[in-house]
Design a protein around this motif. Structure first.
Motif, PDB file in Angstrom:
ATOM      1  N   ILE A 238       5.732   8.552 -12.006  1.00  0.00           N
ATOM      2  CA  ILE A 238       4.859   8.854 -13.127  1.00  0.00           C
ATOM      3  C   ILE A 238       5.680   8.780 -14.410  1.00  0.00           C
ATOM      4  O   ILE A 238       6.777   9.330 -14.489  1.00  0.00           O
ATOM      5  N   ARG A 239       5.158   8.051 -15.383  1.00  0.00           N
ATOM      6  CA  ARG A 239       5.763   7.971 -16.711  1.00  0.00           C
ATOM      7  C   ARG A 239       4.766   8.485 -17.729  1.00  0.00           C
ATOM      8  O   ARG A 239       3.597   8.091 -17.702  1.00  0.00           O
ATOM      9  N   VAL A 240       5.223   9.349 -18.612  1.00  0.00           N
ATOM     10  CA  VAL A 240       4.373   9.864 -19.675  1.00  0.00           C
ATOM     11  C   VAL A 240       5.131   9.710 -20.982  1.00  0.00           C
ATOM     12  O   VAL A 240       6.323  10.014 -21.061  1.00  0.00           O
ATOM     13  N   SER A 241       4.448   9.227 -22.014  1.00  0.00           N
ATOM     14  CA  SER A 241       5.082   9.028 -23.314  1.00  0.00           C
ATOM     15  C   SER A 241       4.108   9.403 -24.418  1.00  0.00           C
ATOM     16  O   SER A 241       2.889   9.456 -24.218  1.00  0.00           O
ATOM     17  N   THR A 242       4.663   9.688 -25.590  1.00  0.00           N
ATOM     18  CA  THR A 242       3.833  10.043 -26.727  1.00  0.00           C
ATOM     19  C   THR A 242       4.447   9.476 -27.986  1.00  0.00           C
ATOM     20  O   THR A 242       5.662   9.313 -28.096  1.00  0.00           O
ATOM     21  N   ASP A 243       3.597   9.151 -28.941  1.00  0.00           N
ATOM     22  CA  ASP A 243       4.052   8.699 -30.248  1.00  0.00           C
ATOM     23  C   ASP A 243       3.274   9.493 -31.275  1.00  0.00           C
ATOM     24  O   ASP A 243       3.702  10.554 -31.708  1.00  0.00           O
ATOM     25  N   THR A 244       2.133   9.029 -31.669  1.00  0.00           N
ATOM     26  CA  THR A 244       1.219   9.794 -32.502  1.00  0.00           C
ATOM     27  C   THR A 244      -0.123   9.818 -31.785  1.00  0.00           C
ATOM     28  O   THR A 244      -0.642   8.779 -31.401  1.00  0.00           O
ATOM     29  N   GLY A 245      -0.673  10.987 -31.565  1.00  0.00           N
ATOM     30  CA  GLY A 245      -1.929  11.081 -30.854  1.00  0.00           C
ATOM     31  C   GLY A 245      -1.706  11.408 -29.392  1.00  0.00           C
ATOM     32  O   GLY A 245      -0.635  11.862 -28.988  1.00  0.00           O
ATOM     33  N   PRO A 246      -2.728  11.182 -28.546  1.00  0.00           N
ATOM     34  CA  PRO A 246      -2.654  11.569 -27.138  1.00  0.00           C
ATOM     35  C   PRO A 246      -1.519  10.874 -26.394  1.00  0.00           C
ATOM     36  O   PRO A 246      -1.095   9.777 -26.742  1.00  0.00           O
ATOM     37  N   CYS A 247      -1.046  11.550 -25.353  1.00  0.00           N
ATOM     38  CA  CYS A 247      -0.026  10.961 -24.491  1.00  0.00           C
ATOM     39  C   CYS A 247      -0.636   9.847 -23.646  1.00  0.00           C
ATOM     40  O   CYS A 247      -1.845   9.822 -23.397  1.00  0.00           O
ATOM     41  N   GLU A 248       0.221   8.933 -23.227  1.00  0.00           N
ATOM     42  CA  GLU A 248      -0.161   7.895 -22.283  1.00  0.00           C
ATOM     43  C   GLU A 248       0.614   8.115 -20.990  1.00  0.00           C
ATOM     44  O   GLU A 248       1.809   8.407 -21.018  1.00  0.00           O
ATOM     45  N   ALA A 249      -0.072   7.999 -19.869  1.00  0.00           N
ATOM     46  CA  ALA A 249       0.564   8.183 -18.566  1.00  0.00           C
ATOM     47  C   ALA A 249       0.370   6.941 -17.711  1.00  0.00           C
ATOM     48  O   ALA A 249      -0.676   6.287 -17.778  1.00  0.00           O
ATOM     49  N   VAL A 250       1.384   6.616 -16.934  1.00  0.00           N
ATOM     50  CA  VAL A 250       1.322   5.517 -15.974  1.00  0.00           C
ATOM     51  C   VAL A 250       1.762   6.061 -14.629  1.00  0.00           C
ATOM     52  O   VAL A 250       2.813   6.700 -14.522  1.00  0.00           O
ATOM     53  N   LEU A 251       0.948   5.839 -13.603  1.00  0.00           N
ATOM     54  CA  LEU A 251       1.241   6.334 -12.264  1.00  0.00           C
ATOM     55  C   LEU A 251       1.322   5.157 -11.297  1.00  0.00           C
ATOM     56  O   LEU A 251       0.421   4.309 -11.269  1.00  0.00           O
ATOM     57  N   LEU A 252       2.393   5.096 -10.516  1.00  0.00           N
ATOM     58  CA  LEU A 252       2.579   4.048  -9.516  1.00  0.00           C
ATOM     59  C   LEU A 252       2.577   4.638  -8.129  1.00  0.00           C
ATOM     60  O   LEU A 252       3.152   5.705  -7.890  1.00  0.00           O
ATOM     61  N   SER A 253       1.942   3.927  -7.197  1.00  0.00           N
ATOM     62  CA  SER A 253       1.880   4.348  -5.800  1.00  0.00           C
ATOM     63  C   SER A 253       2.120   3.155  -4.899  1.00  0.00           C
ATOM     64  O   SER A 253       1.865   2.011  -5.283  1.00  0.00           O
ATOM     65  N   ALA A 254       2.601   3.429  -3.687  1.00  0.00           N
ATOM     66  CA  ALA A 254       2.788   2.399  -2.655  1.00  0.00           C
ATOM     67  C   ALA A 254       2.030   2.842  -1.417  1.00  0.00           C
ATOM     68  O   ALA A 254       2.363   3.853  -0.802  1.00  0.00           O
ATOM     69  N   PHE A 255       0.981   2.094  -1.057  1.00  0.00           N
ATOM     70  CA  PHE A 255       0.133   2.444   0.078  1.00  0.00           C
ATOM     71  C   PHE A 255       0.402   1.505   1.249  1.00  0.00           C
ATOM     72  O   PHE A 255       0.254   0.282   1.104  1.00  0.00           O
ATOM     73  N   PRO A 256       0.765   2.027   2.420  1.00  0.00           N
ATOM     74  CA  PRO A 256       0.962   1.164   3.590  1.00  0.00           C
ATOM     75  C   PRO A 256      -0.353   0.529   4.030  1.00  0.00           C
ATOM     76  O   PRO A 256      -1.427   1.147   3.927  1.00  0.00           O
ATOM     77  N   ALA A 257      -0.284  -0.694   4.509  1.00  0.00           N
ATOM     78  CA  ALA A 257      -1.461  -1.344   5.083  1.00  0.00           C
ATOM     79  C   ALA A 257      -1.767  -0.708   6.431  1.00  0.00           C
ATOM     80  O   ALA A 257      -0.869  -0.259   7.146  1.00  0.00           O
ATOM     81  N   ALA A 258      -3.051  -0.638   6.763  1.00  0.00           N
ATOM     82  CA  ALA A 258      -3.454  -0.120   8.070  1.00  0.00           C
ATOM     83  C   ALA A 258      -3.178  -1.179   9.135  1.00  0.00           C
ATOM     84  O   ALA A 258      -3.047  -2.381   8.848  1.00  0.00           O
ATOM     85  N   ALA A 259      -3.082  -0.737  10.353  1.00  0.00           N
ATOM     86  CA  ALA A 259      -2.789  -1.652  11.456  1.00  0.00           C
ATOM     87  C   ALA A 259      -3.847  -2.751  11.530  1.00  0.00           C
ATOM     88  O   ALA A 259      -5.047  -2.476  11.518  1.00  0.00           O
ATOM     89  N   GLY A 260      -3.380  -3.993  11.558  1.00  0.00           N
ATOM     90  CA  GLY A 260      -4.281  -5.128  11.689  1.00  0.00           C
ATOM     91  C   GLY A 260      -4.899  -5.610  10.401  1.00  0.00           C
ATOM     92  O   GLY A 260      -5.629  -6.606  10.400  1.00  0.00           O
ATOM     93  N   GLU A 261      -4.647  -4.948   9.278  1.00  0.00           N
ATOM     94  CA  GLU A 261      -5.233  -5.356   8.001  1.00  0.00           C
ATOM     95  C   GLU A 261      -4.524  -6.570   7.428  1.00  0.00           C
ATOM     96  O   GLU A 261      -3.297  -6.679   7.489  1.00  0.00           O
ATOM     97  N   THR A 262      -5.283  -7.461   6.827  1.00  0.00           N
ATOM     98  CA  THR A 262      -4.692  -8.530   6.035  1.00  0.00           C
ATOM     99  C   THR A 262      -4.375  -7.983   4.652  1.00  0.00           C
ATOM    100  O   THR A 262      -4.826  -6.885   4.281  1.00  0.00           O
ATOM    101  N   GLY A 263      -3.629  -8.759   3.880  1.00  0.00           N
ATOM    102  CA  GLY A 263      -3.316  -8.322   2.526  1.00  0.00           C
ATOM    103  C   GLY A 263      -4.562  -8.112   1.696  1.00  0.00           C
ATOM    104  O   GLY A 263      -4.693  -7.120   0.964  1.00  0.00           O
TER     105      GLY A 263
END
Length: 245
Positions: A181-206
């Motif tokens: 999670i990255r959060v930054s501010t300059d003037t006004g509301p903060c901006e947040a960026v969230l990254l996740s890594a989800f495993p594929a289920a068995a047998g799933e294609t991309g």
């Protein structure tokens, strides 16, 4: 964020041995308060490196004085951190050239501090773009796979207080199994960026994994009391490379 090239951003990076996001967020809030930081990043350690816990980074800004040489600005920007942690300023080195740009770094090894380890201190002109590419490990500290789906969620957070923004994003980070999670501010509301890594289920294609994750994300984000700026998913570790529309 609009980082002017004349502005120096000093970035402190620390590691904390805990599996508890709240404890890592607490360290982030502590460092924000100590340095009046304007950006923070909290990321789970990569198990491939043999580590557990989190890395926590904060950045604070320094404006150059009239007629000041770049090296002098970088040194002045680093002084608050060097003094705060009792570091030897002689180990803070200036790198680069006028053509390539200057930056400063502290390379004296890990420094043990109360409850965490300081492992990096860097000062750069212009800072870093919060959308720069980043590798994200899985939420459960298990090794990544090539089939993992990477998600990137951008939020506007209804506060200009960076510490309050971390608290507001905590539940969402948990809901999205976010590892970074990255959060930054300059003037006004903060901006947040969230990254996740989800495993594929068995047998799933991309494609099937992408569709499933996108549906799950939309469902979870429909309950978020913040403005969702953008959602991106992919099978590669470059989720920051596309500017959200």
């Amino acid at each position: 964020m609009d980082f002017r090239e004349t502005r120096v951003v000093t970035r402190l990076s620390a590691s904390i041995e805990t599996d508890d996001f709240a404890a890592a967020a607490g360290l982030g809030e502590r460092l924000i308060g100590e340095f009046e930081a304007t950006e923070v990043e909290i990321c789970r350690a990569d198990p491939v490196d043999g580590r557990r816990g989190f890395s926590v980074s904060v950045g604070y800004r320094t404006l150059p004085s009239d007629g000041e040489e770049p090296a002098d600005t970088l040194h002045r920007a680093a002084v608050p951190a060097l003094f705060h942690f009792g570091l030897n300023a002689a180990f803070f080195e200036i790198h680069g050239t006028p053509e390539t740009g200057h930056y400063g770094s502290y390379e004296a090894g890990d420094t043990q501090v109360d409850g965490f380890t300081l492992y990096s201190l860097m000062a750069t002109f212009g800072g870093t773009d919060p959308r720069e590419p980043a590798y994200v490990p899985r939420h459960d500290f298990t090794p990544r796979a090539d089939t993992d789906v990477i998600s990137r969620v951008h939020l506007y957070v209804p506060t200009d207080d960076l510490r309050a923004a971390i608290r507001l994003c905590g539940a969402t980070a948990t809901d999205l199994s976010a590892s970074l999670i990255r959060v930054s501010t300059d003037t006004g509301p903060c901006e947040a960026v969230l990254l996740s890594a989800f495993p594929a289920a068995a047998g799933e294609t991309g494609a099937e994994a992408l569709n499933r994750v996108e549906g799950e994300l939309n469902g979870r984000l429909s309950q978020v009391g913040m403005s969702v700026r953008a959602i991106h998913t992919g099978l590669e570790d470059d989720p920051f490379s596309t500017e959200p529309g």
